[in-house]
Design a protein around this motif. Structure first.
Motif, PDB file in Angstrom:
ATOM      1  N   PHE A  33       0.939  -0.788   0.294  1.00  0.00           N
ATOM      2  CA  PHE A  33       0.156  -0.130  -0.120  1.00  0.00           C
ATOM      3  C   PHE A  33       1.047   1.085  -0.228  1.00  0.00           C
ATOM      4  O   PHE A  33       0.261   2.187  -0.239  1.00  0.00           O
ATOM      5  CB  PHE A  33      -0.927  -0.211   1.516  1.00  0.00           C
ATOM      6  CG  PHE A  33      -1.717   1.274   1.597  1.00  0.00           C
ATOM      7  CD1 PHE A  33      -2.990   1.122   0.829  1.00  0.00           C
ATOM      8  CD2 PHE A  33      -1.425   2.307   2.313  1.00  0.00           C
ATOM      9  CE1 PHE A  33      -3.755   2.538   0.682  1.00  0.00           C
ATOM     10  CE2 PHE A  33      -2.050   3.108   2.665  1.00  0.00           C
ATOM     11  CZ  PHE A  33      -3.013   3.850   1.828  1.00  0.00           C
ATOM     12  N   ASP A  34       1.759   1.575   0.679  1.00  0.00           N
ATOM     13  CA  ASP A  34       3.102   2.583   0.998  1.00  0.00           C
ATOM     14  C   ASP A  34       3.429   2.927   0.127  1.00  0.00           C
ATOM     15  O   ASP A  34       3.417   3.835  -0.704  1.00  0.00           O
ATOM     16  CB  ASP A  34       4.026   2.248   1.847  1.00  0.00           C
ATOM     17  CG  ASP A  34       3.098   2.265   3.329  1.00  0.00           C
ATOM     18  OD1 ASP A  34       2.206   2.898   3.701  1.00  0.00           O
ATOM     19  OD2 ASP A  34       3.659   1.849   4.519  1.00  0.00           O
ATOM     20  N   ARG A  35       3.782   1.617  -0.942  1.00  0.00           N
ATOM     21  CA  ARG A  35       4.527   1.997  -2.542  1.00  0.00           C
ATOM     22  C   ARG A  35       3.453   2.538  -2.984  1.00  0.00           C
ATOM     23  O   ARG A  35       4.059   3.055  -3.987  1.00  0.00           O
ATOM     24  CB  ARG A  35       5.347   0.200  -2.596  1.00  0.00           C
ATOM     25  CG  ARG A  35       6.526  -0.136  -2.143  1.00  0.00           C
ATOM     26  CD  ARG A  35       7.471  -0.880  -2.937  1.00  0.00           C
ATOM     27  NE  ARG A  35       6.773  -2.239  -2.725  1.00  0.00           N
ATOM     28  CZ  ARG A  35       6.247  -2.776  -1.520  1.00  0.00           C
ATOM     29  NH1 ARG A  35       6.876  -3.313  -0.255  1.00  0.00           N
ATOM     30  NH2 ARG A  35       5.225  -4.097  -2.117  1.00  0.00           N
ATOM     31  N   PHE A  36       2.241   1.462  -2.879  1.00  0.00           N
ATOM     32  CA  PHE A  36       1.904   2.288  -4.762  1.00  0.00           C
ATOM     33  C   PHE A  36       1.087   3.626  -4.305  1.00  0.00           C
ATOM     34  O   PHE A  36       1.103   4.128  -4.922  1.00  0.00           O
ATOM     35  CB  PHE A  36       0.410   1.345  -4.307  1.00  0.00           C
ATOM     36  CG  PHE A  36      -0.608   1.381  -5.898  1.00  0.00           C
ATOM     37  CD1 PHE A  36      -0.551   1.138  -6.558  1.00  0.00           C
ATOM     38  CD2 PHE A  36      -1.685   2.145  -4.552  1.00  0.00           C
ATOM     39  CE1 PHE A  36      -1.586   1.296  -7.341  1.00  0.00           C
ATOM     40  CE2 PHE A  36      -2.973   2.800  -5.939  1.00  0.00           C
ATOM     41  CZ  PHE A  36      -2.605   1.699  -7.309  1.00  0.00           C
ATOM     42  N   GLU A  39       3.670   6.058  -5.152  1.00  0.00           N
ATOM     43  CA  GLU A  39       3.992   6.130  -6.836  1.00  0.00           C
ATOM     44  C   GLU A  39       2.841   7.084  -7.361  1.00  0.00           C
ATOM     45  O   GLU A  39       3.271   7.583  -8.500  1.00  0.00           O
ATOM     46  CB  GLU A  39       4.453   4.609  -7.442  1.00  0.00           C
ATOM     47  CG  GLU A  39       5.100   4.345  -6.384  1.00  0.00           C
ATOM     48  CD  GLU A  39       4.939   2.236  -7.268  1.00  0.00           C
ATOM     49  OE1 GLU A  39       4.260   2.045  -7.658  1.00  0.00           O
ATOM     50  OE2 GLU A  39       6.289   1.714  -6.988  1.00  0.00           O
ATOM     51  N   ARG A  40       1.947   6.718  -6.786  1.00  0.00           N
ATOM     52  CA  ARG A  40       0.584   7.227  -7.407  1.00  0.00           C
ATOM     53  C   ARG A  40       0.024   9.330  -6.888  1.00  0.00           C
ATOM     54  O   ARG A  40      -0.729   9.818  -7.606  1.00  0.00           O
ATOM     55  CB  ARG A  40      -0.403   6.779  -7.932  1.00  0.00           C
ATOM     56  CG  ARG A  40      -0.094   5.470  -8.735  1.00  0.00           C
ATOM     57  CD  ARG A  40      -1.325   4.410  -8.886  1.00  0.00           C
ATOM     58  NE  ARG A  40      -0.892   3.300  -9.431  1.00  0.00           N
ATOM     59  CZ  ARG A  40       0.484   2.459  -9.087  1.00  0.00           C
ATOM     60  NH1 ARG A  40       1.046   2.608  -8.198  1.00  0.00           N
ATOM     61  NH2 ARG A  40       0.654   1.585 -10.175  1.00  0.00           N
ATOM     62  N   GLY A  41       0.672   9.129  -5.662  1.00  0.00           N
ATOM     63  CA  GLY A  41       0.556  10.382  -4.662  1.00  0.00           C
ATOM     64  C   GLY A  41       1.070  10.340  -3.274  1.00  0.00           C
ATOM     65  O   GLY A  41       2.480  10.102  -3.545  1.00  0.00           O
ATOM     66  N   ARG A  42       0.850  10.540  -2.580  1.00  0.00           N
ATOM     67  CA  ARG A  42       1.365  11.007  -1.518  1.00  0.00           C
ATOM     68  C   ARG A  42       0.757  10.358   0.316  1.00  0.00           C
ATOM     69  O   ARG A  42      -0.991  10.472   0.371  1.00  0.00           O
ATOM     70  CB  ARG A  42       1.720  12.607  -1.287  1.00  0.00           C
ATOM     71  CG  ARG A  42       0.535  13.575  -0.253  1.00  0.00           C
ATOM     72  CD  ARG A  42       1.439  14.681  -0.415  1.00  0.00           C
ATOM     73  NE  ARG A  42       0.813  15.565  -0.432  1.00  0.00           N
ATOM     74  CZ  ARG A  42       0.387  16.366   1.000  1.00  0.00           C
ATOM     75  NH1 ARG A  42       1.554  16.059   1.477  1.00  0.00           N
ATOM     76  NH2 ARG A  42      -0.288  17.084   1.306  1.00  0.00           N
ATOM     77  N   GLY A  81      -7.212   2.404  12.529  1.00  0.00           N
ATOM     78  CA  GLY A  81      -6.904   2.048  11.876  1.00  0.00           C
ATOM     79  C   GLY A  81      -6.742   3.193  10.586  1.00  0.00           C
ATOM     80  O   GLY A  81      -8.256   2.948  10.276  1.00  0.00           O
ATOM     81  N   TYR A  82      -5.952   4.158  10.329  1.00  0.00           N
ATOM     82  CA  TYR A  82      -6.488   4.984   9.434  1.00  0.00           C
ATOM     83  C   TYR A  82      -5.268   5.305   8.326  1.00  0.00           C
ATOM     84  O   TYR A  82      -4.256   5.815   8.990  1.00  0.00           O
ATOM     85  CB  TYR A  82      -7.613   6.268   9.392  1.00  0.00           C
ATOM     86  CG  TYR A  82      -6.025   7.168  10.122  1.00  0.00           C
ATOM     87  CD1 TYR A  82      -5.372   8.584   9.600  1.00  0.00           C
ATOM     88  CD2 TYR A  82      -5.568   7.319  11.829  1.00  0.00           C
ATOM     89  CE1 TYR A  82      -4.516   9.098   9.804  1.00  0.00           C
ATOM     90  CE2 TYR A  82      -4.846   7.825  12.188  1.00  0.00           C
ATOM     91  CZ  TYR A  82      -4.437   8.573  11.149  1.00  0.00           C
ATOM     92  OH  TYR A  82      -3.765  10.056  12.159  1.00  0.00           O
ATOM     93  N   TYR A  83      -5.515   5.934   6.898  1.00  0.00           N
ATOM     94  CA  TYR A  83      -4.101   6.218   6.091  1.00  0.00           C
ATOM     95  C   TYR A  83      -5.091   7.400   5.904  1.00  0.00           C
ATOM     96  O   TYR A  83      -6.648   7.947   5.091  1.00  0.00           O
ATOM     97  CB  TYR A  83      -3.501   5.634   5.097  1.00  0.00           C
ATOM     98  CG  TYR A  83      -3.114   4.098   5.323  1.00  0.00           C
ATOM     99  CD1 TYR A  83      -1.729   4.906   5.242  1.00  0.00           C
ATOM    100  CD2 TYR A  83      -4.443   2.881   5.203  1.00  0.00           C
ATOM    101  CE1 TYR A  83      -0.825   3.891   6.015  1.00  0.00           C
ATOM    102  CE2 TYR A  83      -2.936   2.013   5.543  1.00  0.00           C
ATOM    103  CZ  TYR A  83      -1.345   2.345   5.533  1.00  0.00           C
ATOM    104  OH  TYR A  83      -0.775   1.288   6.371  1.00  0.00           O
ATOM    105  N   ASP A  84      -4.272   9.253   5.696  1.00  0.00           N
ATOM    106  CA  ASP A  84      -5.074  10.011   4.884  1.00  0.00           C
ATOM    107  C   ASP A  84      -4.379  10.161   3.776  1.00  0.00           C
ATOM    108  O   ASP A  84      -2.863  10.712   3.992  1.00  0.00           O
ATOM    109  CB  ASP A  84      -4.619  11.345   6.495  1.00  0.00           C
ATOM    110  CG  ASP A  84      -5.390  12.567   5.567  1.00  0.00           C
ATOM    111  OD1 ASP A  84      -5.477  12.635   4.346  1.00  0.00           O
ATOM    112  OD2 ASP A  84      -5.588  13.170   6.168  1.00  0.00           O
ATOM    113  N   VAL A  85      -4.709  10.221   2.804  1.00  0.00           N
ATOM    114  CA  VAL A  85      -3.728  10.222   1.336  1.00  0.00           C
ATOM    115  C   VAL A  85      -4.198  10.802   1.074  1.00  0.00           C
ATOM    116  O   VAL A  85      -5.402  11.751   0.318  1.00  0.00           O
ATOM    117  CB  VAL A  85      -3.950   8.781   0.614  1.00  0.00           C
ATOM    118  CG1 VAL A  85      -2.920   7.458   1.562  1.00  0.00           C
ATOM    119  CG2 VAL A  85      -5.215   8.501   0.548  1.00  0.00           C
TER     120      VAL A  85
END
Length: 122
Positions: A33-36, A39-42, A81-85
């Protein structure tokens, strides 16, 4: 780019009861997930959350604040948990979420951007 919040839900105790191989699968899924996303955003932020048993819920009833220990809703799964992307669009956010461990339910929400006066931007 659009901003998305990915809320990760799973069954309580899943990590604790996982085998070493299953735990490695969780680690590998987050790394993919982190790599993807890189590569495509932040990734703006992301973190695991303490257990639902540590939650405090704030509600207002009849003009008074009411505090309740525990999560706001009864559920078999808990938000853990969460991710803010920032990613180009929802399709890419779905691709990213699909890389996370399959034991998760991932809710994807667009973040509403507000200006300094509180008005929606865009």
């Amino acid at each position: 780019m659009r901003r998305y919040l990915l809320l990760i839900a799973y069954e309580p105790g899943a990590w604790e009861s996982a085998t070493a191989e299953e735990r490695q699968g969780y680690v590998d899924g987050h790394a993919a997930f982190d790599r993807f996303v890189d590569e495509r955003g932040r990734k703006i932020s992301g973190a695991p959350l303490a257990g639902a048993d540590t939650a405090t819920t704030v509600r207002h009833r009849d003009g008074a604040r009411v505090l309740t220990d525990g999560p706001f809703a009864e559920s078999v799964e808990m938000v853990g948990g969460y991710y803010d992307v920032e990613l180009p669009d929802l399709d890419v956010a779905i691709e990213a979420a699909s890389l996370l461990p399959p034991a998760y339910a991932v809710e994807i929400r667009s973040v509403v951007e507000l200006d300094s006066s509180g008005r929606q931007v865009g």
